[in-house]
Write a protein that holds these residues in place. Structure first.
Motif, short mmCIF file in Angstrom:
data_model
loop_
_atom_site.label_atom_id
_atom_site.label_comp_id
_atom_site.label_asym_id
_atom_site.label_seq_id
_atom_site.Cartn_x
_atom_site.Cartn_y
_atom_site.Cartn_z
N THR A 6 11.84 23.20 4.13
CA THR A 6 9.87 22.94 3.27
C THR A 6 9.79 22.05 3.16
OG1 THR A 6 11.61 22.62 0.96
CG2 THR A 6 11.40 24.87 1.37
N LEU A 7 10.25 20.54 2.96
CA LEU A 7 8.80 19.62 3.03
C LEU A 7 8.11 19.39 4.15
CD1 LEU A 7 11.50 16.25 1.83
CD2 LEU A 7 9.10 17.57 1.39
N ILE A 8 9.09 19.84 6.00
CA ILE A 8 8.31 20.07 7.03
C ILE A 8 7.33 21.21 6.86
CG2 ILE A 8 8.60 20.97 9.22
CD1 ILE A 8 11.24 19.18 9.56
N LEU A 9 7.45 22.14 6.36
CA LEU A 9 6.67 23.14 6.04
C LEU A 9 5.96 23.19 5.18
CD1 LEU A 9 8.90 26.88 6.72
CD2 LEU A 9 7.18 25.55 8.25
N TRP A 10 5.86 21.86 4.38
CA TRP A 10 4.84 21.79 3.68
C TRP A 10 3.43 21.21 4.29
CZ3 TRP A 10 2.78 22.89 -0.71
CH2 TRP A 10 1.48 21.85 -1.60
N ASP A 11 4.44 19.88 5.62
CA ASP A 11 3.35 19.41 5.92
C ASP A 11 2.64 19.92 6.89
OD1 ASP A 11 4.29 17.20 4.12
OD2 ASP A 11 5.83 16.03 5.95
N ILE A 12 3.31 20.61 7.52
CA ILE A 12 2.43 21.80 8.47
C ILE A 12 1.18 22.76 7.59
CG2 ILE A 12 2.77 23.43 10.44
CD1 ILE A 12 5.84 22.31 11.25
N LEU A 13 1.61 22.99 6.85
CA LEU A 13 0.77 23.56 5.90
C LEU A 13 -0.71 22.75 5.50
CD1 LEU A 13 3.06 26.56 4.20
CD2 LEU A 13 1.45 26.97 6.16
N ARG A 14 -0.40 21.89 4.42
CA ARG A 14 -1.08 20.89 4.25
C ARG A 14 -1.77 20.17 5.39
NH1 ARG A 14 0.30 15.25 1.27
NH2 ARG A 14 0.75 15.05 3.19
N GLY A 15 -1.61 20.01 6.63
CA GLY A 15 -2.00 19.89 8.07
C GLY A 15 -3.69 19.43 7.87
N LYS A 16 -4.05 18.86 6.45
CA LYS A 16 -5.12 18.19 7.00
C LYS A 16 -5.07 16.98 6.94
CE LYS A 16 -8.21 21.07 3.52
NZ LYS A 16 -8.93 20.69 2.56
N LYS A 17 -5.28 15.94 8.27
CA LYS A 17 -5.24 14.66 8.31
C LYS A 17 -6.50 13.75 7.74
CE LYS A 17 -2.82 14.93 12.89
NZ LYS A 17 -3.17 14.45 14.08
N GLN A 18 -6.17 12.91 6.89
CA GLN A 18 -6.84 11.90 6.42
C GLN A 18 -7.53 11.41 7.84
OE1 GLN A 18 -4.72 9.29 4.32
NE2 GLN A 18 -3.82 10.63 2.19
N PRO A 19 -9.39 11.83 7.42
CA PRO A 19 -10.08 10.48 8.24
C PRO A 19 -9.99 9.15 8.24
CG PRO A 19 -11.46 10.86 5.72
CD PRO A 19 -9.84 11.58 5.81
N TYR A 20 -10.43 8.57 9.13
CA TYR A 20 -10.18 7.28 9.48
C TYR A 20 -11.46 6.37 8.13
CZ TYR A 20 -10.80 2.71 11.60
OH TYR A 20 -10.33 0.92 11.20
N ASP A 21 -10.65 5.62 7.07
CA ASP A 21 -11.73 4.87 6.56
C ASP A 21 -11.55 3.35 7.06
OD1 ASP A 21 -13.14 4.19 4.35
OD2 ASP A 21 -10.67 4.28 3.30
N GLU A 22 -12.89 3.17 7.47
CA GLU A 22 -13.50 1.71 7.94
C GLU A 22 -12.18 0.40 6.95
OE1 GLU A 22 -17.28 0.85 8.80
OE2 GLU A 22 -16.77 2.83 10.09
N LYS A 23 -12.24 0.79 5.85
CA LYS A 23 -11.99 -0.16 4.85
C LYS A 23 -10.32 0.39 4.33
CE LYS A 23 -16.15 -0.99 1.72
NZ LYS A 23 -16.86 -0.11 1.08
#
Length: 93
Positions: A20-37
């Motif tokens: 369930t943890l792996i599926l949750w990560d796959i379904l969430r799937g949004k990568k956080q954008p690179y932050d300069e800070k």
């Protein structure tokens, strides 16, 4: 309950939890954008290298030996036999 049933239940709970943890990560799937800070540490020092001459290098040593260098195992045993080095346990020749 015997050990086989216990192991089967434990492995089923283990696989279902991590599945369930792996599926949750796959379904969430949004990568956080690179932050300069971002939270990255960086260290910078203002150090200028100093060039030393050979006379200054030799002046820094109080010993007659300037470098020890490496020795082979055979040379190490010869040095121990000649008692040129100090060792703490007896060495079989």
């Amino acid at each position: 309950m015997n050990w086989i049933k216990f192991a089967l239940w434990l492995s089923a709970i283990y696989f279902s939890y991590y599945g369930t943890l792996i599926l949750w990560d796959i379904l969430r799937g949004k990568k956080q954008p690179y932050d300069e800070k971002s939270h990255t540490l960086s260290f910078e020092e203002d150090i200028e290298p100093i060039r030393e001459t050979a006379e200054e290098e030799n002046r820094n040593f109080n010993s007659s030996v300037l470098s020890s260098g490496g020795v082979t195992l055979k040379q190490l045993f010869n040095l121990a036999r000649e008692e040129a080095i100090e060792y703490t346990r007896p060495v079989s020749y």
